[in-house]
Enzyme design. Structure first.
Site, PDB file in Angstrom:
ATOM      1  CB  THR A  97      41.686 -14.960  -4.182  1.00  0.00           C
ATOM      2  OG1 THR A  97      42.569 -16.201  -3.652  1.00  0.00           O
ATOM      3  CG2 THR A  97      41.987 -14.328  -6.292  1.00  0.00           C
ATOM      4  CD  GLU A 140      45.658 -19.755  -4.400  1.00  0.00           C
ATOM      5  OE1 GLU A 140      46.450 -19.559  -5.362  1.00  0.00           O
ATOM      6  OE2 GLU A 140      45.682 -20.103  -3.005  1.00  0.00           O
ATOM      7  CE1 TYR A 152      39.266 -18.807  -7.718  1.00  0.00           C
ATOM      8  CE2 TYR A 152      41.281 -18.537  -5.884  1.00  0.00           C
ATOM      9  CZ  TYR A 152      40.520 -17.974  -6.771  1.00  0.00           C
ATOM     10  OH  TYR A 152      39.094 -17.724  -5.920  1.00  0.00           O
ATOM     11  CE  LYS A 160      38.167 -15.313  -7.884  1.00  0.00           C
ATOM     12  NZ  LYS A 160      37.169 -14.616  -7.538  1.00  0.00           N
TER      13      LYS A 160
END
Length: 326
Positions: free
Chosen positions: A125, A127, A149, A153
């Site tokens: 991701t 992010e 998160y 990831k």
């Protein structure tokens, strides 16, 4: 002749359902791993039931993963399952780490034990980049996640690379920037906006309440992004790829476009609520997908205006049906 077989975790979600459709159209046998719930979450799969196979399992239960791989005998495994909502990761950081980080490791280990010839896709991701210093993020941009998160990831991302380098697995990471559709979860800001616009237009909601209006994201159309996932696993050698449009749009601009679709002025119906602002914000994310274009032949084709229109119209139809049924 034997059909190619694919195992998809997270098949009930937005990406999982679109990927299942995509693979079925290419003649795959599609097996989806889903967690057992008291109320089955198959809304995105209703039109596919009978065409796909579903097996119960959990990324935190190694035994169920081993059995799922033995059953599916997959040529390709797509790991799309995660606790994927950034805001929730602040409220449940340990759970997010267990599912999103350790769950991916469990799946990699199960593949190594049962079917090491299977090609593996890990859903990474944008992010993971955090507030990157570069104007556009590519495969070489340093990672600096700013949420549980993103951290989880990044663990899964590096573990995938580690299994590729250590065990010779054909394992790829797709660093996907934000991608949306009418199947996007209601908790995500794009869908929250389009659903609220539909409900306000139909007179069943008064206001849209949001957090940071200035955050800018690279938003694409989800069905196009699952094509990129598949293309990664068709290469001769595994690699990691950014998948993005290369354009940024603020939350405010997304809201404006959504209300314009139904002929309303966004400022009359939108309120800022500080409770939706994250402890650590990422201000701007924009992806450079030139490697994907060069090596995969992948380019996005849906404009932002078309994407917003697709989602607003999808929610208008959904909400009209709800009003009729009630």
């Amino acid at each position: 002749m034997r059909k190619p077989s694919a195992l998809i975790t997270g098949i009930t979600g937005q990406d999982g359902s679109y990927l299942a459709e995509f693979l079925l159209s290419r003649g795959y046998r599609v097996v989806g791993l889903r967690r057992r719930l008291s109320t089955p979450n198959t809304e995105n799969l209703v039109h596919l039931l009978g065409k796909i196979e579903l097996v119960e399992g959990d990324l935190m239960d190694m035994g169920s993963l081993l059995r799922a791989i033995e059953y599916a005998e997959p040529d390709e495994v797509y790991n799309l399952a995660a606790q994927s909502f950034v805001a929730t990761s602040w409220q449940q950081p340990v759970l997010t780490g267990q599912i999103t980080a350790l769950g991916a490791t469990n799946l990699l280990e199960a593949i190594r034990i049962v079917k090491p010839s299977a090609r593996f896709y890990q859903a990474s991701t944008s992010e993971m980049y955090g507030n990157a210093s570069l104007d556009a993020q590519n495969e070489e941009t340093p990672f600096a996640p700013r949420s549980p998160y993103g951290v989880a990831k990044l663990y899964a991302h590096h573990m995938t690379i580690n299994y590729r380098d250590s065990y010779g697995l054909f394992a790829c990471c797709g660093i996907l920037f934000n991608h949306e559709s009418p199947r996007r979860g209601l908790e995500f800001v794009t869908r929250k906006v389009t659903r609220a616009v539909a409900r306000i237009r139909l007179g069943v909601q008064e206001k849209l309440r949001v957090g940071n209006l200035d955050a800018e994201r690279d938003w694409g159309y989800a069905p196009e992004y699952v094509d990129a996932m598949w293309r990664m696993l068709q290469r001769e050698t595994p690699g990691d790829y950014v998948v993005a449009t290369g354009r940024t749009t603020s939350v405010k601009a997304w809201i404006e476009k959504a209300f314009e679709t139904v002929g309303l002025d966004w400022s009359e119906f939108t309120e800022v609520d500080s409770s939706f602002i994250r402890p650590a914000e990422i201000h701007v994310l924009r992806g450079d997908a030139s490697k994907a274009a060069r090596e995969l032949g992948w380019i996005p084709n849906t404009s932002l205006d078309d994407l917003v229109r697709i989602m607003v119209n999808g929610d208008l139809e959904h909400e009209r049906q709800r009003v009729t049924e009630s």
